[in-house]
Scaffold this active site. Structure first.
Site, short mmCIF file in Angstrom:
data_model
loop_
_atom_site.label_atom_id
_atom_site.label_comp_id
_atom_site.label_asym_id
_atom_site.label_seq_id
_atom_site.Cartn_x
_atom_site.Cartn_y
_atom_site.Cartn_z
N GLU A 192 1.62 -0.61 -4.96
CA GLU A 192 0.63 0.41 -5.29
C GLU A 192 1.37 1.73 -5.22
O GLU A 192 1.71 2.21 -4.15
CB GLU A 192 -0.53 0.41 -4.28
CG GLU A 192 -1.63 1.36 -4.72
CD GLU A 192 -2.22 2.23 -3.63
OE1 GLU A 192 -3.32 2.75 -3.82
OE2 GLU A 192 -1.57 2.41 -2.57
N ASP A 218 0.83 -1.21 0.00
CA ASP A 218 0.00 0.00 0.00
C ASP A 218 0.86 1.26 0.00
O ASP A 218 1.84 1.35 0.74
CB ASP A 218 -0.88 -0.03 1.27
CG ASP A 218 -1.94 1.05 1.28
OD1 ASP A 218 -2.84 1.01 0.42
OD2 ASP A 218 -1.88 1.93 2.17
C1 NOJ Z 1 -4.49 2.90 -0.87
C2 NOJ Z 1 -5.62 2.01 -0.54
O1 NOJ Z 1 -5.96 1.25 -1.67
C3 NOJ Z 1 -6.73 2.91 -0.07
O2 NOJ Z 1 -7.94 2.19 0.07
C4 NOJ Z 1 -6.32 3.57 1.23
O3 NOJ Z 1 -7.30 4.49 1.61
C5 NOJ Z 1 -4.99 4.29 1.08
N1 NOJ Z 1 -4.02 3.55 0.34
C6 NOJ Z 1 -4.39 4.60 2.43
O4 NOJ Z 1 -3.95 3.41 3.03
#
Ligand code: NOJ
Ligand code: CA
Length: 553
Positions: A266, A206
């Site tokens: 991500e 993440d």
């Molecule tokens: C990306 C995640 O996919 C999202 O759902 C989240 O709110 C943010 N990162 C913060 O962790």
């Protein structure tokens, strides 16, 4: 069909994202759980996916749907237990499905023991050094250290009450870790080992682009100054070069397992070339490619993105990922059906504001949206690389755009009232059956209300309809899996063939994919066996508008 030891499985995997709280609820408390996932293993096996990715299932106050993790080594009691996690991994592995879990290293939840210890400890203490604490400014130190805004709105600095503030780039309940602290680094290596030892096959990382920060400037730069600096080596917060040192260390951990654990970053970067750095073999190995999320349903736009991203993946020694939906964005069956006024065409600048294009219940052409969604999905499934599918897209689910404000859970909505309705519309619990209190999600109600139309698109309704979206996904994944075993497909590079404007035609060896993006004209297919139609067939060797076909020649 148990899983094999192929170290490269992730390169062309079809990965199904489970948002655990909204997938299947086995005990009827309204919240999806691990036994619910186990009960759907036969469904996932019949769908034909190679892996599942679980969004966070850890103990959490749910300030951000579980992306506020209070304990990285446990399961939220509302979702299950560690023993049930082990049972779930065993059941999925038994069915030949690998398991990727979400790891959230940029921030913890504010209930994390180390954050609570930090709050209880004095400024300058070792406990505070695990997070990012700074003195406030002004005579009584009551003014935040900078004017930075959090992603969900409001100041990015939370007051402690003793003259210090902590940094939270997302919700105030998500304090950012200090990655300059060796203790934090060691802790995450240990957490990765904890799950890899339990048999987890990979990790989705993440906000992978934000861990390394440089807050040494005094005073800190203003939000306006930061906005002028492109994400990259000179930006204090995003995509700094040192972040890759962290992933090199993680890669060594992943490679100490047999087979090596996979990882996917991500990392929302502006520059796709910088994104490729996260996907290097000595880093995480793969990075999400979100570029098609911004592309209109348009032949030229798709081709530009596909060509560029395949080249970038090749150059980095990785494989591309293709994503049309996830828990953060508008479901693509809606996205492709929204009528955007011309002045709102810059979708990227709008972010999720798209959904506001027509107010809370946007103008949506439901048939066209679904038709295009099916065509786009059949296109990405034919591309080299892996596909990431989001739970419910195989049912052709649309965004639930008309949730009442009172039930919305997303901090993006709560912290930016009126500006962004947030992401709950993509997170409504799945409809498994046409009947039942929560359309088969559980035996009670669901934690977000489901719309009446879910009854028409429930999995059991679609299972019996050969033309349903569910059966399209099953056929496509089965054909894809079998084509990918063919040496003449595996060894072939993607080749573009000429086709009329408004259409695309590429092939991988004998496997042709034709996409008719146009709203009007039909398109002639090459000779060969048609193994997939995204929506019916014109019956005369021609491809209807907004349709994709696979032909094996
Ligand atoms: C990306 C995640 O996919 C999202 O759902 C989240 O709110 C943010 N990162 C913060 O962790
Ligand atoms: Ca439950």
């Amino acid at each position: 069909m148990a899983i094999d030891s192929n170290p490269d499985w992730w390169r062309d995997a079809a990965v199904y994202q489970i948002y655990p709280r909204s997938f299947a609820d086995a005990n009827g408390d309204g919240i999806g759980d691990l036994p619910g996932i186990v009960s759907k293993v036969p469904y996932l096996a019949a769908l034909g996916v190679d892996a599942v990715w679980l969004s966070p299932f850890y103990p959490s106050a749910l300030a951000d749907g579980g992306y506020d993790v209070d304990d990285y080594r446990d399961v939220d009691p509302r979702i299950g237990t560690l023993a049930q996690f082990d049972q779930m991994v065993a059941a999925l592995h038994e069915a030949g499905i690998r398991v990727i879990i979400d790891i959230v290293p940029n921030h913890s939840g504010s209930g994390h023991a180390w954050f609570q210890e930090a709050l209880a400890s004095p400024p300058g203490s070792a406990a505070r050094a695990r997070y990012i604490f700074r003195d406030g400014s002004g005579p009584d130190r009551s003014v935040p250290p900078s004017d930075w805004q959090a992603a969900f709105g409001g100041s990015a600095w939370g007051p402690v009450g003793d003259g210090q503030f902590y940094l939270h780039m997302f919700d105030p309940a998500q304090p950012d870790w200090n990655w300059d602290n060796p203790e934090v680094r060691a802790e995450f290596v240990d957490i990765l080992r904890f799950w890899a030892d339990r048999g987890v096959d990979g990790f989705r990382v993440d906000v992978a682009n934000a861990l390394a920060k440089d807050l040494s400037a005094d005073p800190l730069p203003s939000a306006e100054e930061i906005a002028l600096v492109p994400a990259g080596p000179d930006h204090p917060l995003y995509d700094r070069d040192e972040v890759h040192d962290i992933y090199a260390e993680w890669r060594a951990v992943f490679n100490s397992y047999d087979p090596p654990r996979a990882a996917v970053a991500e990392a929302w970067t502006d520059d796709p070339a910088r994104r490729a750095r996260y996907a290097q073999p000595d880093g995480l190995g793969q990075a999400f490619n979100f570029d098609l999320l911004w592309a209109a349903f348009d032949a030229a736009e798709f081709r530009r993105v596909i060509e560029r991203d395949l080249a970038l993946a090749r150059a980095s020694g990785s494989s591309s990922t293709w994503v049309l939906s996830n828990h953060d964005v508008i479901r693509h069956a809606s996205r492709y059906g929204l009528e955007l006024p011309a002045e709102l065409e810059d979708r990227r600048a709008l972010g999720r504001g798209w959904l506001l294009a027509g107010g809370r219940a946007p103008v949506e052409d439901i048939d066209s949206g679904l038709r295009r969604a099916r065509a786009a999905t059949a296109t990405i499934m034919a591309l080299p690389g892996s596909v990431y599918l989001y739970q419910g897209e195989e049912l052709g689910l649309r965004e639930v755009a008309d949730l009442p404000d009172a039930v919305r859970q997303d901090p993006l909505f709560r912290r930016s009232p009126g500006y962004d309705v947030g992401r709950d519309g993509a997170r409504v619990p799945l409809p498994w059956t046409a009947a039942g209190p929560s359309f088969g999600f559980g035996v009670g109600s669901a934690h977000l209300p489901q719309p009446a139309w879910f009854g028409q698109v429930a999995a059991d309704v679609q299972a019996g309809d050969p033309e349903s979206t569910l059966n399209l996904y099953r056929r496509a994944l089965a054909a894809r899996r079998s084509l990918l075993t063919r040496p003449d497909v595996r060894s072939a590079a993607l080749e573009w063939l000429d086709s009329p404007p408004g259409s695309l035609h590429f092939r991988r060896g004998p496997w042709h994919c034709l996409v008719n993006f146009s709203a009007v004209a039909d398109l002639e297919l090459p000779s060969g066996e048609v193994v997939l139609w995204s929506l019916g067939s014109l019956g005369n060797g021609r491809l209807a508008p907004a349709t994709t076909a696979w032909v094996v020649g």
